[in-house]
Motif scaffolding. Structure first.
Motif, short mmCIF file in Angstrom:
data_model
loop_
_atom_site.label_atom_id
_atom_site.label_comp_id
_atom_site.label_asym_id
_atom_site.label_seq_id
_atom_site.Cartn_x
_atom_site.Cartn_y
_atom_site.Cartn_z
N UNK A 33 0.83 -1.21 0.00
CA UNK A 33 0.00 0.00 0.00
C UNK A 33 0.86 1.26 0.00
N UNK A 34 1.95 1.23 0.75
CA UNK A 34 2.83 2.41 0.80
C UNK A 34 3.47 2.68 -0.57
N UNK A 35 3.90 1.63 -1.23
CA UNK A 35 4.52 1.82 -2.56
C UNK A 35 3.51 2.38 -3.55
N UNK A 36 2.31 1.81 -3.54
CA UNK A 36 1.28 2.30 -4.45
C UNK A 36 0.88 3.72 -4.07
N UNK A 37 0.78 3.99 -2.77
CA UNK A 37 0.37 5.32 -2.31
C UNK A 37 1.37 6.40 -2.72
N UNK A 38 2.68 6.13 -2.58
CA UNK A 38 3.68 7.11 -2.99
C UNK A 38 3.63 7.34 -4.50
N UNK A 39 3.33 6.30 -5.24
CA UNK A 39 3.32 6.43 -6.70
C UNK A 39 2.10 7.18 -7.18
N UNK A 40 1.00 7.01 -6.48
CA UNK A 40 -0.26 7.65 -6.93
C UNK A 40 -0.57 8.92 -6.15
N UNK A 41 0.07 9.14 -5.07
CA UNK A 41 -0.21 10.33 -4.25
C UNK A 41 -1.34 10.11 -3.27
N UNK A 42 -1.80 8.86 -3.12
CA UNK A 42 -2.89 8.57 -2.18
C UNK A 42 -2.38 7.62 -1.08
N UNK A 43 -1.38 8.08 -0.32
CA UNK A 43 -0.74 7.20 0.67
C UNK A 43 -1.72 6.72 1.74
N UNK A 44 -2.43 7.65 2.35
CA UNK A 44 -3.30 7.25 3.46
C UNK A 44 -4.48 6.40 3.01
N UNK A 45 -4.94 6.70 1.83
CA UNK A 45 -6.05 5.89 1.31
C UNK A 45 -5.60 4.45 1.05
N UNK A 46 -4.39 4.31 0.51
CA UNK A 46 -3.88 2.96 0.24
C UNK A 46 -3.62 2.21 1.54
N UNK A 47 -3.10 2.95 2.56
CA UNK A 47 -2.86 2.29 3.84
C UNK A 47 -4.18 1.82 4.47
N UNK A 48 -5.22 2.67 4.38
CA UNK A 48 -6.53 2.27 4.92
C UNK A 48 -7.09 1.07 4.16
N UNK A 49 -6.86 1.05 2.83
CA UNK A 49 -7.32 -0.09 2.05
C UNK A 49 -6.60 -1.36 2.46
N UNK A 50 -5.28 -1.26 2.76
CA UNK A 50 -4.51 -2.43 3.20
C UNK A 50 -5.07 -2.97 4.52
N UNK A 51 -5.36 -2.03 5.46
CA UNK A 51 -5.95 -2.45 6.74
C UNK A 51 -7.31 -3.12 6.51
N UNK A 52 -8.11 -2.57 5.58
CA UNK A 52 -9.43 -3.13 5.30
C UNK A 52 -9.32 -4.54 4.74
N UNK A 53 -8.35 -4.75 3.80
CA UNK A 53 -8.17 -6.08 3.22
C UNK A 53 -7.74 -7.08 4.32
N UNK A 54 -6.80 -6.62 5.17
CA UNK A 54 -6.34 -7.50 6.25
C UNK A 54 -7.50 -7.84 7.20
N UNK A 55 -8.32 -6.83 7.51
CA UNK A 55 -9.46 -7.05 8.40
C UNK A 55 -10.48 -7.99 7.76
N UNK A 56 -10.68 -7.86 6.44
CA UNK A 56 -11.61 -8.74 5.74
C UNK A 56 -11.14 -10.19 5.78
N UNK A 57 -9.82 -10.39 5.63
CA UNK A 57 -9.27 -11.74 5.72
C UNK A 57 -9.49 -12.33 7.12
N UNK A 58 -9.34 -11.49 8.13
CA UNK A 58 -9.57 -11.96 9.50
C UNK A 58 -11.04 -12.31 9.72
N UNK A 59 -11.95 -11.50 9.13
CA UNK A 59 -13.38 -11.82 9.23
C UNK A 59 -13.69 -13.13 8.51
N UNK A 60 -13.05 -13.35 7.37
CA UNK A 60 -13.25 -14.60 6.64
C UNK A 60 -12.81 -15.79 7.49
N UNK A 61 -11.64 -15.66 8.12
CA UNK A 61 -11.14 -16.73 8.99
C UNK A 61 -12.10 -16.98 10.15
N UNK A 62 -12.63 -15.86 10.71
CA UNK A 62 -13.59 -16.00 11.80
C UNK A 62 -14.85 -16.72 11.34
#
Length: 454
Positions: A40-69
């Motif tokens: 997310x950080x690499x994509x964010x620096x390249x596109x100028x949307x760092x915080x949005x990409x970081x939030x998306x990374x957290x969301x994907x990780x959280x979704x995987x945890x919900x799937x496991x649950x």
């Protein structure tokens, strides 16, 4: 019969079969989160949307945890006995530990079910009747032998045992198990002229285990023995009385030849011995047949003890012992004065007969508020400890030659045993060879009576 749960091989069916710490599994989740954040950080620096990409990374990780649950919940709810889903991270560790605990529990459960099945199979094969009774006195389970011996039927499950076995003796025994440690012998309710011995044991509070077995043959043999002893004893009394009378007549003649006098004296001694044996047999028979006779007289112990002491002094003339009387109890006894006097007298005369001349014999009556104690202590020849368990058997003798010399019948302690059993008492014996013996009769508290209680 229960079928045990299938127990899969965990090592073969679960790829995550390893013993690792929780931190090992947590690091997998942390590495995955770090990987998502790095991308997310690499994509964010390249596109100028760092915080949005970081939030998306957290969301994907959280979704995987919900799937496991969701997978964990679905497995626990619908397929708890199947192999768990193959998950990584903390959820994988959780599934592994739950599955391992379940597997161990199923193994133990399977062993317990197998053990119960084997126990039930063995109980079914028993010739003795076995009945399980719950706290409400209702029948829970029984084996086939119970149907034959006690008449229990398939419709009796859940019924009160006292509505099936209604004999007054059984009801009394059921309500007072502790007062009859040997159980109860009663007529079978299923077969006429058959007898069963019943023994009950409490477990788990007020639940009971009832065991019964057929004792008809033993009962009949015992009855035959009693009838034989009773009849032969009565039949012997008449000829013995006639013989004794004629022998006494011949012995009293002054001009009798000394050789004949010695023979008549020996015949007279043996006739007296036979009379004593017959009298003891008749007394023992009466005690066995009069078990239900009330034993509720108030026996004044000081008077009885003094009477026994006087009789002992008269019997002691030829022995020259020192006799002592020790009374330190103010309690009387509730029972049959004749039977108690007979039992106590047997113990006293035994002590006198089997103590060498010049010995000391102490007769005592004591209590400790919970029990009453009648004791006879002597300084006699003593008894080898190996003989003590059999002393109260009929005709059992430690030394037959010595018993013949003293004129013993071999029934004295058997009479004592029967008298004590009918008074809820028992006999304790302590003896040492060449040092003496102590015979102690122990009475329960409910057999003691104090005058001030009235």
């Amino acid at each position: 019969m229960y079928e045990p749960y299938p127990v899969p091989e965990l090592a073969r069916e679960h790829k995550k079969f390893r013993y690792s710490s929780l931190w090992t599994f947590a690091k997998q989740d942390l590495r995955l989160l770090a990987f998502f954040l790095l991308i997310a950080a690499c994509v964010g620096f390249g596109t100028g949307y760092l915080w949005s990409c970081l939030l998306l990374a957290f969301a994907v990780f959280f979704a995987l945890q919900l799937r496991s649950l969701f997978l964990v919940n679905e497995w626990i709810s619908n397929r708890p006995y199947d192999v768990p889903p193959n998950l990584d991270g903390i959820w994988g560790a959780l599934l592994f530990n739950v599955y391992r605990a379940q597997r161990q529990e199923r193994i133990v459960q399977a062993e317990m079910v197998g053990l119960i099945d084997r126990a039930q199979s063995s109980l079914v094969a028993l010739a003795e009747a076995v009945v399980l009774i719950d706290e409400m006195h209702q029948i829970e389970w029984w084996n086939p032998a119970a149907e034959k011996l006690l008449g229990i039927q398939s419709l009796d499950r859940g019924r009160n045992i006292l509505t099936i076995l209604r004999q007054p003796g059984f009801i009394e025994y059921f309500n007072h198990i502790d007062q009859a440690p040997d159980g109860l012998k009663m007529k079978s309710s299923a077969f006429e002229d058959h007898y069963v011995q019943i023994k009950m044991t409490r477990f788990g509070g007020e639940s009971r285990l009832l065991v019964a077995y057929d004792v008809t043959r033993m009962h009949n043999l015992e009855q035959m023995r009693k009838d034989f002893v009773d009849n032969i004893s009565h039949e012997l009394r008449t000829p013995l009385t006639v013989l004794s009378g004629y022998i006494e007549t011949f012995t009293d003649q002054e001009d009798l030849n000394p050789r004949w006098k010695r023979a008549f004296d020996q015949m007279q001694a043996q006739t007296k011995r036979m009379n004593a044996l017959v009298n003891d047999l008749l007394l023992l028979s009466r005690l066995e047949n009069d078990k239900k006779v009330a034993k509720n007289q108030i026996v004044e112990m000081p008077g009885l003890m003094n009477q026994l002491f006087d009789d002992a002094q008269a019997y002691n003339v030829d022995y020259g012992h020192t006799l002592n009387l020790d009374i330190d109890s103010h309690c009387d006894l509730i029972g049959s004065d004749i039977e108690l006097a007979s039992a106590f007298s047997n113990l006293i005369t035994n002590a006198i007969k089997y103590t060498p001349k010049g010995g000391t014999i102490t007769i005592g009556w004591h209590d400790d508020h919970d029990h009453g104690y009648f004791t006879v202590e002597d300084t006699g020849i003593g008894i080898d400890p190996r003989h003590l368990p059999r002393l109260t058997e009929r005709f059992y003798r430690v030394d037959s030659a010595r018993s013949r010399q003293t004129g013993g019948t071999g029934l004295g302690l058997a009479i004592v045993k029967h008298v004590l059993m009918q008074h809820n008492a028992y006999l304790e014996i302590e003896s040492h060879e060449n040092r003496g013996s102590v015979f102690k009769v122990v009475f329960p508290k409910d057999r003691l009576f104090k005058a001030d209680e009235t």
